[in-house]
Design a protein around this motif. Structure first.
Motif, PDB file in Angstrom:
ATOM      1  N   PRO A 158     119.636  57.278 -25.480  1.00 50.37           N
ATOM      2  CA  PRO A 158     118.389  58.377 -23.943  1.00 50.37           C
ATOM      3  C   PRO A 158     118.322  59.788 -24.234  1.00 50.37           C
ATOM      4  O   PRO A 158     119.344  60.501 -24.628  1.00 50.37           O
ATOM      5  CB  PRO A 158     119.206  58.395 -22.242  1.00 50.37           C
ATOM      6  CG  PRO A 158     120.998  58.444 -23.014  1.00 50.37           C
ATOM      7  CD  PRO A 158     120.836  58.134 -24.391  1.00 50.37           C
ATOM      8  N   TYR A 159     117.255  60.188 -23.875  1.00 53.23           N
ATOM      9  CA  TYR A 159     116.404  61.678 -23.848  1.00 53.23           C
ATOM     10  C   TYR A 159     115.346  61.637 -23.334  1.00 53.23           C
ATOM     11  O   TYR A 159     114.192  60.497 -23.604  1.00 53.23           O
ATOM     12  CB  TYR A 159     116.437  61.552 -25.126  1.00 53.23           C
ATOM     13  CG  TYR A 159     115.396  63.395 -25.582  1.00 53.23           C
ATOM     14  CD1 TYR A 159     116.529  64.213 -25.616  1.00 53.23           C
ATOM     15  CD2 TYR A 159     114.365  63.363 -26.382  1.00 53.23           C
ATOM     16  CE1 TYR A 159     115.472  65.558 -25.745  1.00 53.23           C
ATOM     17  CE2 TYR A 159     113.593  64.636 -26.813  1.00 53.23           C
ATOM     18  CZ  TYR A 159     114.767  65.338 -26.585  1.00 53.23           C
ATOM     19  OH  TYR A 159     113.836  66.987 -26.594  1.00 53.23           O
ATOM     20  N   LEU A 160     115.549  62.642 -22.116  1.00 54.20           N
ATOM     21  CA  LEU A 160     113.873  62.622 -21.437  1.00 54.20           C
ATOM     22  C   LEU A 160     113.671  61.074 -20.687  1.00 54.20           C
ATOM     23  O   LEU A 160     112.659  61.578 -20.579  1.00 54.20           O
ATOM     24  CB  LEU A 160     112.479  63.148 -22.348  1.00 54.20           C
ATOM     25  CG  LEU A 160     112.941  64.187 -22.734  1.00 54.20           C
ATOM     26  CD1 LEU A 160     111.747  64.393 -24.074  1.00 54.20           C
ATOM     27  CD2 LEU A 160     113.420  65.670 -21.948  1.00 54.20           C
ATOM     28  N   GLY A 161     114.923  60.661 -20.254  1.00 56.95           N
ATOM     29  CA  GLY A 161     114.396  59.516 -19.131  1.00 56.95           C
ATOM     30  C   GLY A 161     113.953  58.164 -20.331  1.00 56.95           C
ATOM     31  O   GLY A 161     113.849  57.595 -19.702  1.00 56.95           O
ATOM     32  N   GLN A 162     114.281  58.338 -21.591  1.00 59.34           N
ATOM     33  CA  GLN A 162     114.163  57.248 -21.934  1.00 59.34           C
ATOM     34  C   GLN A 162     115.145  56.964 -23.383  1.00 59.34           C
ATOM     35  O   GLN A 162     114.791  57.855 -23.551  1.00 59.34           O
ATOM     36  CB  GLN A 162     112.030  56.756 -22.535  1.00 59.34           C
ATOM     37  CG  GLN A 162     111.247  56.794 -21.458  1.00 59.34           C
ATOM     38  CD  GLN A 162     110.223  56.361 -22.244  1.00 59.34           C
ATOM     39  OE1 GLN A 162     109.785  56.452 -22.912  1.00 59.34           O
ATOM     40  NE2 GLN A 162     109.713  56.275 -21.285  1.00 59.34           N
ATOM     41  N   GLN A 163     115.050  55.348 -23.660  1.00 60.13           N
ATOM     42  CA  GLN A 163     115.748  55.370 -24.725  1.00 60.13           C
ATOM     43  C   GLN A 163     114.968  55.540 -26.250  1.00 60.13           C
ATOM     44  O   GLN A 163     114.059  54.280 -26.036  1.00 60.13           O
ATOM     45  CB  GLN A 163     116.263  53.534 -24.877  1.00 60.13           C
ATOM     46  CG  GLN A 163     116.960  53.751 -25.820  1.00 60.13           C
ATOM     47  CD  GLN A 163     118.765  53.872 -25.934  1.00 60.13           C
ATOM     48  OE1 GLN A 163     118.712  54.562 -24.495  1.00 60.13           O
ATOM     49  NE2 GLN A 163     119.819  53.112 -25.554  1.00 60.13           N
ATOM     50  N   ARG A 164     115.694  56.496 -27.016  1.00 57.39           N
ATOM     51  CA  ARG A 164     114.561  56.756 -27.939  1.00 57.39           C
ATOM     52  C   ARG A 164     116.156  56.760 -29.741  1.00 57.39           C
ATOM     53  O   ARG A 164     116.185  56.451 -29.955  1.00 57.39           O
ATOM     54  CB  ARG A 164     114.559  58.245 -27.769  1.00 57.39           C
ATOM     55  CG  ARG A 164     113.440  58.386 -26.969  1.00 57.39           C
ATOM     56  CD  ARG A 164     113.153  59.539 -26.687  1.00 57.39           C
ATOM     57  NE  ARG A 164     112.031  60.025 -25.565  1.00 57.39           N
ATOM     58  CZ  ARG A 164     111.155  60.041 -25.343  1.00 57.39           C
ATOM     59  NH1 ARG A 164     110.080  59.753 -26.377  1.00 57.39           N
ATOM     60  NH2 ARG A 164     110.484  60.213 -23.917  1.00 57.39           N
ATOM     61  N   GLY A 165     114.389  55.991 -30.674  1.00 56.41           N
ATOM     62  CA  GLY A 165     115.269  56.380 -31.991  1.00 56.41           C
ATOM     63  C   GLY A 165     115.680  57.045 -31.898  1.00 56.41           C
ATOM     64  O   GLY A 165     114.994  58.486 -31.449  1.00 56.41           O
ATOM     65  N   TRP A 166     116.745  57.428 -33.357  1.00 55.42           N
ATOM     66  CA  TRP A 166     118.043  58.343 -33.027  1.00 55.42           C
ATOM     67  C   TRP A 166     118.050  58.622 -34.890  1.00 55.42           C
ATOM     68  O   TRP A 166     117.849  59.473 -35.506  1.00 55.42           O
ATOM     69  CB  TRP A 166     119.020  58.220 -32.811  1.00 55.42           C
ATOM     70  CG  TRP A 166     119.591  59.956 -32.328  1.00 55.42           C
ATOM     71  CD1 TRP A 166     119.544  60.616 -33.073  1.00 55.42           C
ATOM     72  CD2 TRP A 166     121.161  59.771 -32.933  1.00 55.42           C
ATOM     73  NE1 TRP A 166     120.101  62.053 -32.708  1.00 55.42           N
ATOM     74  CE2 TRP A 166     121.721  61.362 -32.855  1.00 55.42           C
ATOM     75  CE3 TRP A 166     122.550  58.325 -32.757  1.00 55.42           C
ATOM     76  CZ2 TRP A 166     122.986  61.493 -33.243  1.00 55.42           C
ATOM     77  CZ3 TRP A 166     123.372  58.919 -32.571  1.00 55.42           C
ATOM     78  CH2 TRP A 166     124.134  60.840 -33.170  1.00 55.42           C
ATOM     79  N   ILE A 167     118.532  57.555 -35.454  1.00 56.01           N
ATOM     80  CA  ILE A 167     119.355  56.984 -36.834  1.00 56.01           C
ATOM     81  C   ILE A 167     118.463  56.211 -37.053  1.00 56.01           C
ATOM     82  O   ILE A 167     118.532  55.216 -36.839  1.00 56.01           O
ATOM     83  CB  ILE A 167     120.560  56.807 -37.035  1.00 56.01           C
ATOM     84  CG1 ILE A 167     120.657  58.716 -37.055  1.00 56.01           C
ATOM     85  CG2 ILE A 167     120.970  57.352 -38.623  1.00 56.01           C
ATOM     86  CD1 ILE A 167     121.909  58.734 -36.522  1.00 56.01           C
TER      87      ILE A 167
END
Length: 348
Positions: free
Chosen positions: A327-336
């Motif tokens: 989670p980042y800035l209120g949304q689930q985001r791709g990380w790796i």
């Protein structure tokens, strides 16, 4: 990434300085249809030594729209005159020992600003090293819906990135199922564009911002020694073998991620193949707890949530890769996004 030699705003030294501030070890500059000679080597900036390599992004400028962009790295020669035939560029690059990556394979149109679709179209080509799965600049075209949104993202670019485009992921999985190894890399596609709107001036997506976001992390057999030719060879070999992963480092550093497969007699890393002989243990180590998805032949087979260490035992051949989300800035985001490990049926 691009400089004033094509459609960027900075020079190679500006890229090196931005890379040093962002904590990178090296950069590969790929200007459009020009191979800039004489600049490769180690450069020092802000107390760091940065490995600078110079490749080229080739496309046919006579074609409209200008699709089929190909990244060429390590050819040591100009290949843009062959741009009307992507297969010829791939063939000549291979003969020169170079790597070729399909750039922004899915790059949609943005009619609001007169930008045409410049996705890759010539999928009959073969022999290329891999593709640019996640492009840090092309994704912008996928999220802008109005001029107001464009203004917002120009000042707050950290809200843009979500994950590789679904169509790019589907294309990659289809290629992998076809049997050929296809290495995935992440590219910033940094231009550091200087835009003006009345009295307002803004550098959209500065180099340093890009370098703190989507990066390709390499697993090298030895640390960088500082000897240019040896380190250049290490970098190219790791890219060729797929000993790398894509990390979105803005939400949290991805350094330290590992995806391995342990068989009866040996352990392999991303990009390698291993025979399934009595079972294989797939192991995943994350730099911090996150959602982790294990994918086989394009299908999710296991999801772990809020874990740092994950393991899966299998006896099934297939192409296995990993995706991680935060989670980042209120949304689930791709990380790796890992490169695959190829599990093969035991011979005999």
């Amino acid at each position: 990434m691009h400089t004033r030699y094509s459609d960027g705003s900075g020079l190679h030294r500006d890229i090196v300085e931005a890379a040093a501030r962002a904590g990178l070890d090296g950069v590969i500059v790929t200007d459009h249809n020009v191979w800039v000679q004489g600049l490769e080597g180690y450069r020092e900036a802000h107390g760091r030594r940065i490995l600078l390599l110079v490749g080229e992004e080739i496309h046919d400028r006579m074609r409209n729209p200008q699709k089929n962009h190909l990244l060429v790295i390590g050819a040591n020669r100009e290949l843009a005159p062959l741009a009307d035939s992507p297969q010829k560029v791939i063939d000549v690059a291979r003969q020169a020992g170079a790597l070729t990556f399909i750039a922004h394979p899915v790059d949609p149109a943005l009619p609001l600003f007169g930008e045409e679709d410049i996705s890759w179209e010539d999928w009959k080509v073969y022999g290329f090293t891999g593709l640019e799965l996640w492009n840090g600049f092309s994704e912008l075209k996928n999220v802008i819906r109005s001029r107001l949104q464009a203004f917002f993202f120009a000042f707050f670019p950290q809200f843009v990135a979500h994950a590789p485009l679904p169509a790019a992921l589907r294309r990659w999985d289809a290629l992998l199922r076809g049997g050929a190894p296809v290495v995935a890399v992440g590219g910033s596609d940094a231009h550091a564009l200087n835009l003006r709107a009345g009295p307002l001036r803004r550098t959209v997506f500065p180099y340093e911002f890009h370098f703190r976001a989507i990066n390709t992390h390499l697993l090298l057999p030895e640390g960088l020694s500082g000897e240019f030719m040896a380190d250049r060879q290490q970098v190219l070999a790791a890219l060729r073998a797929g000993h790398c992963f894509i990390g979105y480092d803005l939400p949290a550093p991805t350094r330290g991620f590992r995806f391995t497969a342990q068989g009866r007699n040996r352990t392999v890393i991303m990009g390698d193949s291993l025979e399934v002989n009595g079972g294989v243990t797939l192991q995943i180590r994350l730099p911090r707890p996150a959602e982790c998805r294990l994918i086989k032949d394009g299908q999710v087979i296991k999801i772990w949530r809020r874990q740092e260490v994950c393991a899966w035992i299998t006896q099934e051949p297939g192409v296995y890769r990993v995706e991680c989300y935060l989670p980042y800035l209120g949304q689930q985001r791709g990380w790796i996004f890992s490169n695959p490990i190829y599990l093969k049926a035991a011979q005999g």
